[in-house]
Design a protein around this motif. Structure first.
Motif, mmCIF file in Angstrom:
data_model
loop_
_atom_site.group_PDB
_atom_site.id
_atom_site.type_symbol
_atom_site.label_atom_id
_atom_site.label_comp_id
_atom_site.label_asym_id
_atom_site.label_seq_id
_atom_site.Cartn_x
_atom_site.Cartn_y
_atom_site.Cartn_z
ATOM 1 N N ALA A 51 -0.957 9.703 8.472
ATOM 2 C CA ALA A 51 -2.025 9.637 9.464
ATOM 3 C C ALA A 51 -1.766 10.684 10.529
ATOM 4 O O ALA A 51 -0.611 10.898 10.929
ATOM 5 N N ASP A 52 -2.821 11.365 10.966
ATOM 6 C CA ASP A 52 -2.657 12.334 12.058
ATOM 7 C C ASP A 52 -2.484 11.578 13.374
ATOM 8 O O ASP A 52 -2.485 10.338 13.397
ATOM 9 N N PRO A 53 -2.281 12.267 14.510
ATOM 10 C CA PRO A 53 -1.996 11.562 15.764
ATOM 11 C C PRO A 53 -3.082 10.596 16.240
ATOM 12 O O PRO A 53 -2.821 9.767 17.112
ATOM 13 N N GLU A 54 -4.287 10.663 15.694
ATOM 14 C CA GLU A 54 -5.334 9.706 16.065
ATOM 15 C C GLU A 54 -5.647 8.732 14.932
ATOM 16 O O GLU A 54 -6.659 8.041 14.965
ATOM 17 N N GLY A 55 -4.756 8.660 13.956
ATOM 18 C CA GLY A 55 -4.889 7.653 12.919
ATOM 19 C C GLY A 55 -5.752 8.020 11.743
ATOM 20 O O GLY A 55 -6.017 7.170 10.886
ATOM 21 N N ASN A 56 -6.199 9.269 11.658
ATOM 22 C CA ASN A 56 -7.012 9.706 10.522
ATOM 23 C C ASN A 56 -6.113 9.967 9.321
ATOM 24 O O ASN A 56 -5.147 10.725 9.406
ATOM 25 N N ALA A 57 -6.451 9.360 8.183
ATOM 26 C CA ALA A 57 -5.627 9.510 6.990
ATOM 27 C C ALA A 57 -5.718 10.917 6.419
ATOM 28 O O ALA A 57 -6.751 11.590 6.529
ATOM 29 N N LEU A 58 -4.643 11.363 5.808
ATOM 30 C CA LEU A 58 -4.591 12.616 5.064
ATOM 31 C C LEU A 58 -3.562 12.452 3.958
ATOM 32 O O LEU A 58 -2.684 11.586 4.038
ATOM 33 N N CYS A 59 -3.695 13.250 2.918
ATOM 34 C CA CYS A 59 -2.760 13.182 1.798
ATOM 35 C C CYS A 59 -2.136 14.550 1.566
ATOM 36 O O CYS A 59 -2.836 15.566 1.595
ATOM 37 N N VAL A 60 -0.840 14.561 1.305
ATOM 38 C CA VAL A 60 -0.153 15.760 0.852
ATOM 39 C C VAL A 60 0.027 15.593 -0.658
ATOM 40 O O VAL A 60 0.750 14.708 -1.117
ATOM 41 N N ILE A 61 -0.666 16.434 -1.415
ATOM 42 C CA ILE A 61 -0.796 16.261 -2.856
ATOM 43 C C ILE A 61 0.371 16.909 -3.594
ATOM 44 O O ILE A 61 0.882 17.955 -3.182
ATOM 45 N N GLU A 62 0.767 16.302 -4.695
ATOM 46 C CA GLU A 62 1.878 16.808 -5.496
ATOM 47 C C GLU A 62 1.543 18.164 -6.106
ATOM 48 O O GLU A 62 0.375 18.485 -6.340
ATOM 49 N N ALA A 63 2.569 18.940 -6.407
ATOM 50 C CA ALA A 63 2.388 20.332 -6.828
ATOM 51 C C ALA A 63 1.739 20.459 -8.198
ATOM 52 O O ALA A 63 1.077 21.468 -8.474
ATOM 53 N N ASP A 64 1.911 19.466 -9.088
ATOM 54 C CA ASP A 64 1.368 19.604 -10.441
ATOM 55 C C ASP A 64 -0.052 19.058 -10.568
ATOM 56 O O ASP A 64 -0.534 18.821 -11.673
ATOM 57 N N ASN A 65 -0.735 18.869 -9.452
ATOM 58 C CA ASN A 65 -2.114 18.384 -9.473
ATOM 59 C C ASN A 65 -3.043 19.521 -9.889
ATOM 60 O O ASN A 65 -3.281 20.459 -9.140
ATOM 61 N N ARG A 66 -3.564 19.441 -11.113
ATOM 62 C CA ARG A 66 -4.392 20.529 -11.638
ATOM 63 C C ARG A 66 -5.759 20.592 -10.975
ATOM 64 O O ARG A 66 -6.371 21.665 -10.903
ATOM 65 N N TRP A 67 -6.247 19.468 -10.515
ATOM 66 C CA TRP A 67 -7.586 19.416 -9.933
ATOM 67 C C TRP A 67 -7.715 20.344 -8.725
ATOM 68 O O TRP A 67 -8.740 20.976 -8.512
ATOM 69 N N LEU A 68 -6.637 20.449 -7.941
ATOM 70 C CA LEU A 68 -6.679 21.259 -6.728
ATOM 71 C C LEU A 68 -5.986 22.614 -6.891
ATOM 72 O O LEU A 68 -5.821 23.333 -5.901
ATOM 73 N N ASP A 103 2.874 6.928 -7.425
ATOM 74 C CA ASP A 103 1.893 7.941 -7.030
ATOM 75 C C ASP A 103 2.609 9.172 -6.490
ATOM 76 O O ASP A 103 3.557 9.076 -5.712
ATOM 77 N N GLY A 104 2.111 10.338 -6.879
ATOM 78 C CA GLY A 104 2.782 11.568 -6.481
ATOM 79 C C GLY A 104 2.423 12.058 -5.100
ATOM 80 O O GLY A 104 3.170 12.828 -4.497
ATOM 81 N N HIS A 105 1.282 11.628 -4.568
ATOM 82 C CA HIS A 105 0.871 12.114 -3.256
ATOM 83 C C HIS A 105 1.501 11.271 -2.149
ATOM 84 O O HIS A 105 1.932 10.140 -2.369
ATOM 85 N N VAL A 106 1.561 11.850 -0.959
ATOM 86 C CA VAL A 106 2.105 11.172 0.223
ATOM 87 C C VAL A 106 0.975 10.995 1.221
ATOM 88 O O VAL A 106 0.284 11.960 1.564
ATOM 89 N N VAL A 107 0.773 9.763 1.681
ATOM 90 C CA VAL A 107 -0.303 9.445 2.613
ATOM 91 C C VAL A 107 0.260 9.390 4.030
ATOM 92 O O VAL A 107 1.244 8.685 4.294
ATOM 93 N N ASP A 135 0.319 3.288 5.054
ATOM 94 C CA ASP A 135 0.248 2.478 3.846
ATOM 95 C C ASP A 135 -1.201 2.113 3.580
ATOM 96 O O ASP A 135 -1.813 1.359 4.342
ATOM 97 N N VAL A 136 -1.782 2.673 2.507
ATOM 98 C CA VAL A 136 -3.153 2.341 2.122
ATOM 99 C C VAL A 136 -3.162 1.687 0.736
ATOM 100 O O VAL A 136 -4.193 1.667 0.066
ATOM 101 N N GLY A 137 -2.001 1.145 0.339
ATOM 102 C CA GLY A 137 -1.900 0.503 -0.963
ATOM 103 C C GLY A 137 -1.470 1.423 -2.076
ATOM 104 O O GLY A 137 -1.573 1.061 -3.252
ATOM 105 N N GLN A 138 -0.973 2.611 -1.725
ATOM 106 C CA GLN A 138 -0.520 3.538 -2.769
ATOM 107 C C GLN A 138 0.682 2.939 -3.509
ATOM 108 O O GLN A 138 1.468 2.173 -2.950
#
Length: 233
Positions: free
Chosen positions: A104-121, A98-102, A91-94
């Motif tokens: 944390a990897d096993p050492e607590g580093n944040a990562l996002c799984v971005i929604e499919a309709d994100n044109r930027w990526l 919001d379409g992305h899912v936040v 939970d980072v306040g999303q």
């Protein structure tokens, strides 16, 4: 004289464990070397390196990774797979909308799984983006340091991308939280002349911190964030 962005380096209490996690996530080999564990990149996908560190986290990470999706079902499957591999929801306040899912990897580093309709990526590959905190000056510095085109420059936000495409590197602009100690995630550049490349980078606004017996150089970008220049092909 040129250098290339070889990897994002992660400080890790257990580099082997973190390397295995990301190896399975990205479907890349985890190669052990004298510095830790390397997940090699490619012409269009940035690599990852895990190095041992017992230092406690003193401030939030200034980088996190964005993974892309091809459909809503693909996003859900990626999230489920990462949770099985050892990730956890974060939970980072999303917002609920919001379409992305936040996660944390096993050492607590944040990562996002971005929604499919994100044109930027769109078209950036599975590891679509390294999202960073940083000012516009830092985005312009890395444009010149990597010789990558600037693909975004609005309202203090910047992004660069290799001419061949692939993973974007972006900076969110102000406000930028102050650094407290060495960042636990850093860029690693590879060059055939670290000292000469360090000289070029200082002319662009970097500052040399120290050198190592193997020729590697530690520098800081214009925001004071540390990165490394190492000897390699």
């Amino acid at each position: 004289m040129t250098s290339r962005l070889a990897a994002v380096t992660f400080d890790a209490r257990d580099p082997a464990l973190l390397g295995r996690f990301w190896s399975r996530v990205l479907d890349r080999p985890a190669l052990r070397d004298d510095h830790g564990v390397l997940l090699p990149g490619s012409a269009t996908q940035v690599g990852l390196r895990m190095v041992p560190s017992d230092e406690e986290r003193t401030s939030p990470n200034r980088m996190h990774l964005h993974l892309t999706s091809t459909s809503q079902e693909d996003q859900a499957a990626t999230v489920a797979r990462l949770l099985t591999l050892g990730a956890a929801h974060l939970d980072v306040g999303q917002r609920p909308e919001d379409g992305h899912v936040v996660l944390a990897d096993p050492e607590g580093n944040a990562l996002c799984v971005i929604e499919a309709d994100n044109r930027w990526l769109a078209g950036c590959g599975f590891l679509g983006e390294v999202a960073c905190e940083g000012t516009r000056d830092v985005g312009l510095f890395w444009r010149d340091a990597l010789r990558w085109p600037l693909v975004w420059d609005e309202d203090g936000e910047t992004a660069v991308q290799a001419p061949s495409g692939g993973t974007k590197v972006a900076w969110g602009g102000p406000p930028v939280a102050p650094l407290h100690g060495r960042p636990r995630q850093r860029f690693e550049l590879v060059t055939n002349d670290p000292a000469g490349e360090a000289e070029r980078l200082t002319s662009l606004g970097a500052r040399v911190l120290r050198s190592a017996p193997d020729g590697a150089m530690a520098l800081t970008d214009p925001d004071g964030a540390e990165f490394a220049v190492v000897l390699g092909d």
